[in-house]
Design an enzyme around this catalytic site. Structure first.
Site, PDB file in Angstrom:
ATOM      1  CG  ASP A  84      -7.573   3.158  -5.915  1.00  0.00           C
ATOM      2  OD1 ASP A  84      -8.730   3.145  -6.380  1.00  0.00           O
ATOM      3  OD2 ASP A  84      -6.663   2.458  -6.382  1.00  0.00           O
ATOM      4  CB  CYS A  96     -21.363   2.504 -17.604  1.00  0.00           C
ATOM      5  SG  CYS A  96     -20.272   3.933 -17.474  1.00  0.00           S
ATOM      6  CE1 TYR A 148      -6.960   3.432  -1.112  1.00  0.00           C
ATOM      7  CE2 TYR A 148      -4.712   3.294  -0.322  1.00  0.00           C
ATOM      8  CZ  TYR A 148      -5.726   2.845  -1.137  1.00  0.00           C
ATOM      9  OH  TYR A 148      -5.498   1.786  -1.984  1.00  0.00           O
ATOM     10  CD  GLU A 178      -2.968  -0.495  -0.183  1.00  0.00           C
ATOM     11  OE1 GLU A 178      -3.006   0.696  -0.520  1.00  0.00           O
ATOM     12  OE2 GLU A 178      -3.560  -1.371  -0.802  1.00  0.00           O
ATOM     13  CB  CYS A 231     -16.630  -2.369 -18.842  1.00  0.00           C
ATOM     14  SG  CYS A 231     -17.257  -1.859 -17.221  1.00  0.00           S
TER      15      CYS A 231
END
Length: 355
Positions: A201, A272, A183, A100, A266
């Site tokens: 993120d 979407c 985060y 991370e 996708c």
């Protein structure tokens, strides 16, 4: 406890203690610090058939109710997730935490060799804590944003002192560690321990902006509305929530990219909002770009390279050779000293910090 499935990073941001990550295409900047997240390592329980946001959205906010998202994204992730070392069960919570830190503002391809060398040298937080901070900076190499190395060293020392050398599972305890922002705390809790947290993120924010909000890009800085939406989209059970965090991040890194998105690949293209609206162009504030050549960051990177390669104190004359402009060079060196990355000695030489 083994780590759940963790996504790879390349992009959120924690302005305070942890810098944000950027997508895989983003170049690493050599000298400042952001914050972003990866995915869990074991596959948690399957997600529900559909993910819905409870209740209608208030006026002026996107309505994500009754839009199936979880199952198709998690199914896609099960098939297409990259095999990355921090996603494997043997990585453990420490491996997740190291990844991370490294993945903030740095693409996966650059992180991989440094990550493996780091874990081979320091397999537990106590191993890193026992070394001088300067050794962490040296091992960081050219990943960029070297203050992350000092922050990771500080976190390792605190984990050793407060938690017996084990990365804590509790979100509040993670957040209390030096160098850990919201985060990173959420990412470690989710990816390493399979907990239910919104992990935002750069990649996740872009997926949510397009799929739910209907805009091409999220705001430059994370907003309260984005955090609210991310919490609303979380599956109810912890295992599915952790898997969803990893899967949505990977979708942004590999398919819903900042440029040249692959809508034909996708799993949620049919739902979407941005695609269904005809992909309207971004009409918000200009997106921030990264510059490097000629900046103080470049000078700092060159100065640090000399100090990393030297195992004895370096004279000023050796540092003077790395940059032609004396005022900028002096300013960059002063900044490195102020940031604790370089230690000046009484005889006029410099070294990486010993404490």
């Amino acid at each position: 406890m083994t780590a759940p499935t963790k996504p790879s990073h390349d992009g959120p941001s924690d302005p305070a203690a942890n810098p944000p990550r950027t997508p895989d295409q983003a170049p690493a900047a050599p000298d400042t610090v952001p914050d972003q997240a990866p995915a869990p390592d074991q596959a948690p329980a399957p997600a529900p058939d559909t993910a819905t946001v409870p209740g209608p959205a208030p006026a002026g906010e996107p309505d994500a109710s009754d839009v199936p998202l979880h199952a198709p994204v998690i199914d896609w992730f099960d098939e297409h997730a990259r095999d990355l070392p921090w996603r494997r069960p043997e990585a453990g919570a420490w491996g997740v935490m190291v990844s991370e830190f490294m993945l903030q503002q740095t693409p996966v391809s650059r992180v991989l060799p440094v990550y493996e060398q780091w874990l081979a040298r320091w397999p537990r937080p106590a191993d890193l804590a026992a070394e001088a901070p300067g050794e962490a900076v040296r091992a960081w190499g050219r990943l960029g944003y070297p203050r992350r190395a000092l922050r990771l060293h500080g976190a390792a020392a605190a984990i050793t002192e407060r938690h017996g050398g084990d990365v804590p599972a509790d979100h509040a305890q993670l957040l209390a560690l030096p160098g850990i922002g919201e985060y990173t705390a959420a990412a470690v809790a989710s990816f390493a321990y399979g907990q239910r947290h919104a992990v935002l993120d750069t990649n996740v924010r872009r997926v949510f902006a397009r799929a739910v909000t209907g805009v091409q890009y999220p705001p430059n800085a994370t907003t309260a509305a984005e955090r609210k939406l991310a919490r609303a989209l979380l599956p109810d059970d912890e295992a599915s929530a952790a898997r969803w965090a990893a899967a949505s991040m990977e979708l942004g890194a590999l398919v819903c990219t900042a440029k040249n998105e692959s809508c034909h690949r996708c799993p949620i293209a049919g739902q979407c909002a941005w695609r269904l609206a005809g992909k309207p162009a971004h009409d918000g504030p200009p997106r921030r770009g990264q510059t490097y050549a000629g900046t103080d960051r470049q000078v700092r990177g060159r100065l640090l390279a000399v100090l990393r390669d030297a195992h004895v104190p370096v004279p000023q004359s050796a540092l003077d050779q790395v940059w032609h402009e004396p005022v900028q060079r002096a300013r960059a060196l002063d900044g490195l000293v102020a940031d604790g990355l370089v230690e000046p000695l009484a005889d006029g030489t410099y070294r990486l910090p010993l404490s």
